[in-house]
Design a protein around this motif. Structure first.
Motif, PDB file in Angstrom:
ATOM      1  N   GLY A 132       1.742  -2.816  -8.211  1.00  0.00           N
ATOM      2  CA  GLY A 132       0.750  -2.857  -7.083  1.00  0.00           C
ATOM      3  C   GLY A 132       0.983  -3.719  -5.899  1.00  0.00           C
ATOM      4  O   GLY A 132       2.051  -4.776  -6.056  1.00  0.00           O
ATOM      5  N   TYR A 133       0.362  -3.410  -4.753  1.00  0.00           N
ATOM      6  CA  TYR A 133       0.713  -4.080  -3.635  1.00  0.00           C
ATOM      7  C   TYR A 133      -0.628  -4.383  -2.731  1.00  0.00           C
ATOM      8  O   TYR A 133      -1.257  -3.590  -2.647  1.00  0.00           O
ATOM      9  CB  TYR A 133       1.549  -3.115  -2.645  1.00  0.00           C
ATOM     10  N   ILE A 134      -0.797  -5.644  -2.443  1.00  0.00           N
ATOM     11  CA  ILE A 134      -1.942  -5.855  -1.398  1.00  0.00           C
ATOM     12  C   ILE A 134      -1.427  -6.457  -0.137  1.00  0.00           C
ATOM     13  O   ILE A 134      -0.704  -7.400  -0.056  1.00  0.00           O
ATOM     14  CB  ILE A 134      -3.053  -6.854  -2.266  1.00  0.00           C
ATOM     15  N   LEU A 135      -2.131  -5.890   0.681  1.00  0.00           N
ATOM     16  CA  LEU A 135      -1.840  -6.425   2.299  1.00  0.00           C
ATOM     17  C   LEU A 135      -3.090  -7.022   2.744  1.00  0.00           C
ATOM     18  O   LEU A 135      -3.987  -6.312   3.192  1.00  0.00           O
ATOM     19  CB  LEU A 135      -0.972  -5.231   3.007  1.00  0.00           C
ATOM     20  N   ASN A 136      -3.179  -8.203   2.944  1.00  0.00           N
ATOM     21  CA  ASN A 136      -4.270  -8.840   3.563  1.00  0.00           C
ATOM     22  C   ASN A 136      -4.075  -9.198   4.956  1.00  0.00           C
ATOM     23  O   ASN A 136      -3.172 -10.121   5.320  1.00  0.00           O
ATOM     24  CB  ASN A 136      -4.839  -9.992   2.697  1.00  0.00           C
ATOM     25  N   VAL A 137      -4.931  -8.942   5.914  1.00  0.00           N
ATOM     26  CA  VAL A 137      -4.515  -8.743   7.347  1.00  0.00           C
ATOM     27  C   VAL A 137      -5.345 -10.159   7.648  1.00  0.00           C
ATOM     28  O   VAL A 137      -6.653 -10.312   7.621  1.00  0.00           O
ATOM     29  CB  VAL A 137      -5.139  -7.629   8.248  1.00  0.00           C
ATOM     30  N   SER A 138      -4.807 -11.423   8.084  1.00  0.00           N
ATOM     31  CA  SER A 138      -5.034 -12.420   8.372  1.00  0.00           C
ATOM     32  C   SER A 138      -4.830 -12.541   9.996  1.00  0.00           C
ATOM     33  O   SER A 138      -5.118 -11.578  10.755  1.00  0.00           O
ATOM     34  CB  SER A 138      -4.424 -13.674   7.762  1.00  0.00           C
ATOM     35  N   SER A 139      -4.355 -13.709  10.365  1.00  0.00           N
ATOM     36  CA  SER A 139      -4.011 -13.898  11.708  1.00  0.00           C
ATOM     37  C   SER A 139      -3.180 -15.065  12.078  1.00  0.00           C
ATOM     38  O   SER A 139      -3.396 -16.125  11.069  1.00  0.00           O
ATOM     39  CB  SER A 139      -5.258 -14.011  12.571  1.00  0.00           C
TER      40      SER A 139
END
Ligand SMILES: NC(=O)c1ccc[n+]([C@@H]2O[C@H](COP(=O)([O-])OP(=O)(O)OC[C@H]3O[C@@H](n4cnc5c(N)ncnc54)[C@H](OP(=O)(O)O)[C@@H]3O)[C@@H](O)[C@H]2O)c1
Length: 260
Positions: A132-139
Motif C-alpha cells: 500500500g501507499y499513502i501520500l499525505n499532502v503537507s507543505s
C-alpha cells in the motif's frame, strides 16, 4: 499499461487544484479512482472523463464525512484501495486572534484529524495485504513556524512529522508513506485562505504548477520516498531551513507571510 503501480487510488480534495491534477494524472494512466470532496458536480465532471471513477461527496471537516470515506477504505467487497492521497486542506491567513476560531477548528479537523483517521484506516487495511501507499499532502510551510499562517503551518508540521514517523514504523511491511511538501502553487488555495495579497508579492520563480506538484508526488510515493519536495527552489529552501538557526528561520518566514 499504467506507469504507476497502483490498482485503485482514493484522492481527497479531487475537485480542485493539486488533488484534481493528481486524480487526472492517475485517470490518464488508467488507475481506477475514488474521488472525494464537497462539490459533487466537479467530481462528476471528473468521473465523466475517465473509466472506473467512484464519487464520494463528503465534508471531511465533520466526523460523519470522514466516516463515509473510512467505510470505503476498509470495504473488502469492492476493489481494494492501495493508494490513499490525503490532499484536502485549507489555510487561514492573518493574526490568529483575529480569525474566527470555528474556522480554525475546521482547519484542524480537516488538515489534521481527517488525515489521521484516513491514514489509520488505510494502514490497517493495507498492512495485512503487505502492500500500500499513502501520500499525505503537507507543505514547505511545515518546516518552520509561519506568522500570519500560524495554525496552517502548525497543521502541516503535524502532517510532515506524522508521515515521517509512519514511514519508519511501517518499514518492512510493504506499506509506504510519503509527505508531499509543495511550495506556492497556483490553485484556489490562495483565494480560500485569504492569501491573495501576500501571494501577489512573490516572484514568478517561486510559483509551481499543479502538474509539476502532482507528478512529483506520485513519482515519489511510487518509489517509496519519505519526503517529496517539488522544484529546485523549494528543495534548496528546505535544505537551508534544516541548517539555519531557528530564530533566523522564524524571522525570514515572518517576512515571507507579510509581517513587515
Ligand atoms: N496551493 C498552494 O500554494 C499549496 C502549497 C502547499 C500545500 N498545499 C496543500 O495542498 C493541498 C491541496 O490544496 P490546493 O492548493 O489544491 O487547494 P484548492 O484548490 O483549494 O483545493 C482544495 C481541495 O480540498 C477540498 N476540500 C476543502 N475543504 C474540504 C472539506 N471540508 N471536505 C472535503 N474536501 C475539502 C476542496 O474541495 P471542495 O471545496 O469541493 O470540498 C478542494 O478539492 C492542501 O492540503 C494544501 O494545504 C497547497
Amino acid at each position: 499499461m499504467s506507469k504507476y503501480p497502483f490498482t485503485c487510488a482514493l484522492v481527497t480534495g479531487a475537485s480542485s487544484g493539486i488533488g484534481q491534477e493528481i486524480a487526472v494524472q492517475l485517470g490518464m494512466s488508467g488507475v481506477p479512482l475514488v474521488v472525494v470532496a464537497r462539490r459533487g458536480d466537479r467530481l462528476e465532471a471528473l468521473a465523466a472523463r475517465f473509466k472506473n471513477v467512484e464519487v464520494i461527496v463528503a465534508d471531511l471537516s465533520t466526523i460523519d464525512g470522514v466516516a463515509q470515506v473510512e467505510v470505503r477504505i476498509v470495504d473488502s467487497s469492492k476493489t481494494p484501495i492501495d493508494l490513499v492521497v490525503n490532499n484536502a486542506g485549507f489555510g487561514s491567513s492573518g493574526l490568529m486572534h483575529e480569525i474566527d476560531v470555528d474556522r480554525l477548528a475546521r482547519e484542524i479537523q480537516l488538515n489534521v484529524l481527517a488525515l489521521t483517521r484516513l491514514s489509520h484506516a488505510a494502514i490497517k487495511a493495507m498492512v495485512p495485504r503487505g502492500l500500500g501507499y499513502i501520500l499525505n499532502v503537507s507543505s514547505v510551510a511545515s518546516f518552520q513556524p509561519s506568522p500570519r499562517l500560524a495554525v496552517y503551518s502548525a497543521t502541516k508540521a503535524y502532517v510532515t512529522s506524522l508521515s515521517g514517523a509512519l514511514h519508519e514504523e511501517l518499514r518492512g511491511t510493504g506499506v509506504r508513506v510519503t509527505a508531499l511538501c509543495p511550495g506556492l502553487t497556483r490553485t484556489e488555495f490562495q483565494n480560500i485562505s485569504s492569501m491573495e495579497q501576500v501571494a501577489r508579492e512573490f516572484p514568478d520563480f517561486a510559483w509551481l504548477e499543479t502538474k509539476e506538484v502532482a507528478c512529483a508526488g506520485l513519482r515519489d510515493v511510487a518509489r517509496g520516498r519519505a519526503l517529496s519536495v517539488p522544484g529546485v527552489f523549494y528543495k534548496g529552501l528546505v535544505t537551508v531551513s534544516d541548517f539555519a538557526p531557528r530564530s533566523l528561520v522564524r524571522r525570514i518566514s515572518s517576512f515571507a507571510t507579510g509581517r513587515h
